[in-house]
Design an enzyme around this catalytic site. Structure first.
Site, mmCIF file in Angstrom:
data_model
loop_
_atom_site.group_PDB
_atom_site.id
_atom_site.type_symbol
_atom_site.label_atom_id
_atom_site.label_comp_id
_atom_site.label_asym_id
_atom_site.label_seq_id
_atom_site.Cartn_x
_atom_site.Cartn_y
_atom_site.Cartn_z
ATOM 1 N N LYS A 189 0.922 -1.344 -0.194
ATOM 2 C CA LYS A 189 -0.044 -0.004 -0.094
ATOM 3 C C LYS A 189 0.840 1.261 0.066
ATOM 4 C CE LYS A 189 -1.967 2.303 3.273
ATOM 5 N NZ LYS A 189 -2.083 3.702 2.830
ATOM 6 N N GLU A 264 9.673 0.016 10.730
ATOM 7 C CA GLU A 264 10.639 0.952 10.856
ATOM 8 C C GLU A 264 9.941 2.178 11.100
ATOM 9 O OE1 GLU A 264 12.174 4.282 10.102
ATOM 10 O OE2 GLU A 264 12.557 3.583 7.967
ATOM 11 N N CYS A 298 12.967 10.054 8.619
ATOM 12 C CA CYS A 298 13.118 9.400 10.212
ATOM 13 C C CYS A 298 13.834 9.536 10.877
ATOM 14 C CB CYS A 298 12.190 8.181 10.023
ATOM 15 S SG CYS A 298 13.049 7.060 8.737
ATOM 16 N N GLU A 399 8.815 13.896 17.483
ATOM 17 C CA GLU A 399 9.456 13.946 16.229
ATOM 18 C C GLU A 399 8.584 15.117 15.391
ATOM 19 O OE1 GLU A 399 8.553 10.463 13.673
ATOM 20 O OE2 GLU A 399 10.620 10.814 12.859
HETATM 21 P P1 ADP Z 1 2.770 9.631 8.679
HETATM 22 O O1 ADP Z 1 2.452 10.184 9.914
HETATM 23 O O2 ADP Z 1 4.327 9.860 8.402
HETATM 24 O O3 ADP Z 1 1.875 9.932 7.558
HETATM 25 P P2 ADP Z 1 1.581 7.122 9.444
HETATM 26 O O4 ADP Z 1 2.400 5.911 10.048
HETATM 27 O O5 ADP Z 1 0.494 7.598 9.465
HETATM 28 O O6 ADP Z 1 3.012 7.996 9.178
HETATM 29 O O7 ADP Z 1 1.297 6.599 7.856
HETATM 30 C C1 ADP Z 1 2.318 5.838 7.129
HETATM 31 C C2 ADP Z 1 1.560 4.750 6.268
HETATM 32 O O8 ADP Z 1 0.898 3.852 7.070
HETATM 33 C C3 ADP Z 1 0.737 5.240 5.128
HETATM 34 O O9 ADP Z 1 0.669 4.415 4.089
HETATM 35 C C4 ADP Z 1 -0.739 5.112 5.719
HETATM 36 O O10 ADP Z 1 -1.791 5.247 4.774
HETATM 37 C C5 ADP Z 1 -0.519 4.110 6.506
HETATM 38 N N1 ADP Z 1 -1.431 3.923 7.795
HETATM 39 C C6 ADP Z 1 -1.851 4.709 8.500
HETATM 40 N N2 ADP Z 1 -2.575 4.227 9.791
HETATM 41 C C7 ADP Z 1 -2.701 3.127 9.482
HETATM 42 C C8 ADP Z 1 -3.393 1.966 10.266
HETATM 43 N N3 ADP Z 1 -4.205 2.165 11.377
HETATM 44 N N4 ADP Z 1 -3.272 0.806 9.686
HETATM 45 C C9 ADP Z 1 -2.354 0.414 8.605
HETATM 46 N N5 ADP Z 1 -1.843 1.361 8.117
HETATM 47 C C10 ADP Z 1 -1.862 2.680 8.388
#
Ligand code: ADP
Length: 499
Positions: A189, A264, A298, A399
């Site tokens: 994804k 990560e 990061c 962060e």
């Molecule tokens: P950021 O704050 O850098 O956007 P996230 O951890 O929210 O970081 O997002 C990183 C990835 O994780 C994106 O592809 C986002 O769509 C996905 N993501 C966010 N929330 C969830 C969740 N609850 N379960 C699985 N994937 C998620």
């Protein structure tokens, strides 16, 4: 069809067809909701892509499951798997300007950085793991005169991968390269903010000759598509790069079936400058370490500790470096160092933290505001440096993921190590000294998965990468990257009939 491809001309003149669908079984298909979701980039809408629902995720996972069992993949020799990956790296290389343009447009990073960093990283990662595909094997273990055992390194099956928006293509390469080299199939994804380059990569996956269903690419939102992927019973392992909060949710989703996770996550990395350091080098890397890629890395070295004996001198040089080197502006200008933040949400978050720093009593040494543009548009932030920072402050603890650094003095080596380790995170750390013994001594004491001696932010597909503490679980890249995508099976053999 018109719904699945859009004709695009990038601001620097590349004409291409942008796929907008979900990539399942080597074909672009519409999401079950039938309508593309809105996807905006910076100030201009480039394309709307189909966001996957739970039903779409299920389709993609089933395609990956079927592909894992199909002879076209299962019976493909490891050497031929490797050749597919090398071919993919060549196809990306042939179109590197296009990929750099898409990521610069979609993410806001400078075209220069995309060309010099993201593209060599992506191409190199696929090629490197292509080379490894037929060089990963088990062991033979003698157990008794009549018996022995051997081990097989086998793929897990279907890997669910979730990537962030800061290095869109490179993060896809880090995830896909080793997983495919080891014979897994994948549903990946893309981040909802930056799906475009990964969809173009999909066309090359087909062109390289990967069998249908081996790589499936879904766009979509974390809450819907991300959750559906992490909770899917037919996914065998999860790999994720993103925030620590989301990483913890993914671990939770993996817990009921005891699924393995490779995570990560976030960081608040320290950079220590001892008074025997080459000061010009220390200033240069301290600047790159926090300000590169708009501070959206990061491993960004966001807490800079400087020995008190040289603190004032360092501060003056650092301010001068920010003033002259942190050129803010359009990501297409070759002279630009810092483009816009990726989205309004990130821009708002960075400004919120700058406001918090001010209200908590830290001193602004550079920046401290949004960066004004002539037309008032774009998510630009002034490169910001705080001094008089206290460890209790949010700007020191959290962060920020923007061009915002904190400078603090320290007195002794012990103090520097203690301050550096005073964080929940443990992703990266940098140490500047010309004393070899001190450099290695401090590197060993720092709680981080990566330590740079007299540098910052180096990353290489040949070198393991990952976090201590709340910065992650497991290692990517290098030989460790293969271990993450294979499981070991022990086969005991009895050659005799004594027992
Ligand atoms: P950021 O704050 O850098 O956007 P996230 O951890 O929210 O970081 O997002 C990183 C990835 O994780 C994106 O592809 C986002 O769509 C996905 N993501 C966010 N929330 C969830 C969740 N609850 N379960 C699985 N994937 C998620």
């Amino acid at each position: 069809m018109s719904d699945l491809f859009v004709d695009i001309v990038t601001p620097n003149g590349h004409k291409y067809q942008q796929p907008t669908g979900l990539f399942i079984n080597n074909e672009f298909v519409k999401g079950s909701k039938g309508k593309p979701s809105h996807h905006w980039t910076q100030q201009k809408e480039i394309a709307s892509v189909h966001a996957a629902s739970a039903e779409d995720v299920d389709r993609a996972v089933r395609a990956a499951r079927a592909a894992f069992k199909a002879p076209t993949w299962k019976k493909l020799s490891a050497t031929d798997r490797g050749r597919l990956l090398v071919r993919l790296s060549e196809l990306i290389e042939e179109r590197k300007e296009l990929f750099a343009s898409i990521d610069a447009w979609d993410n806001g990073k400078t075209y220069e950085l995309a060309m010099e960093d993201d593209l060599p990283d992506s191409i190199g990662t696929f090629r490197y793991f292509g080379g490894w595909a037929d060089k990963s094997f088990g062991q033979t273990i003698e157990t008794s005169p009549e018996k022995f055992a051997y081990t097989l390194r086998q793929p897990y099956g279907v890997i669910g991968q979730i990537i962030p928006w800061n290095f869109p293509l490179a993060m896809a390469a880090w995830k896909l390269g080793p997983a495919l080299a080891c014979g897994n199939t994948v549903v990946i994804k893309a981040a909802e903010q930056t799906p475009l380059s990964i969809l173009v990569l999909a066309t090359l996956i087909k062109e390289a000759g990967f069998p249908p269903g081996v790589v499936n690419i879904i766009n979509g939102y974390g809450q819907e598509a991300g959750t559906a992927l992490t909770q899917h019973p037919l996914v065998d392992k999860l790999a994720f790069t993103g925030s620590t909060t989301t990483g913890a949710q993914i671990m939770k989703a993996a817990a009921p079936a005891l699924k393995e996770v490779l995570l990560e996550t976030g960081g608040k990395s320290p950079l220590i400058v001892f008074d025997d350091a080459d000061l010009d080098q220390a200033v240069k890397w301290s600047h790159i370490g926090i300000m590169a890629n708009q501070g959206q890395i990061c491993t960004a070295t966001s807490r800079i500790f400087v020995q008190r004996t040289i603190y004032d001198k360092f501060l003056a040089l650092f301010k001068e470096r920010v003033r002259t080197a942190s050129v803010v502006g359009s990501q297409w200008e070759p002279t630009t160092f810092q483009g816009p933040q990726v989205t309004r949400a990130q821009y708002d978050q960075v400004l919120h933290y700058i406001g918090l720093g001010k209200s908590e009593g830290a001193t602004i040494e550079t920046g401290g505001e949004a960066y004004p543009t002539p037309d008032g548009k774009g998510f630009f932030v002034q490169p910001t440096t705080f001094s008089n920072v206290k460890p209790s402050m949010k700007i020191y603890r959290d962060e920020i993921f923007g061009p915002v650094g904190c400078l603090l003095p320290f007195d002794t080596e012990e103090d520097a190590i203690e301050y550096a380790n005073d964080t929940l995170y443990g992703l990266g750390a940098a140490v500047f000294t010309q004393n070899l013994r001190r450099g290695h001594r401090v590197a060993a004491e720092i709680e981080a998965g990566t330590v740079w001696l007299n540098s910052s932010q180096d990353s290489d597909h040949r070198v393991p990468f990952g976090g201590y503490k709340s910065s992650g679980v497991g290692r990517e890249l290098g030989p460790a990257g293969l271990e993450a995508y294979t499981q070991i099976k022990a086969v005991h053999v009895n050659m005799g009939n004594d027992l």
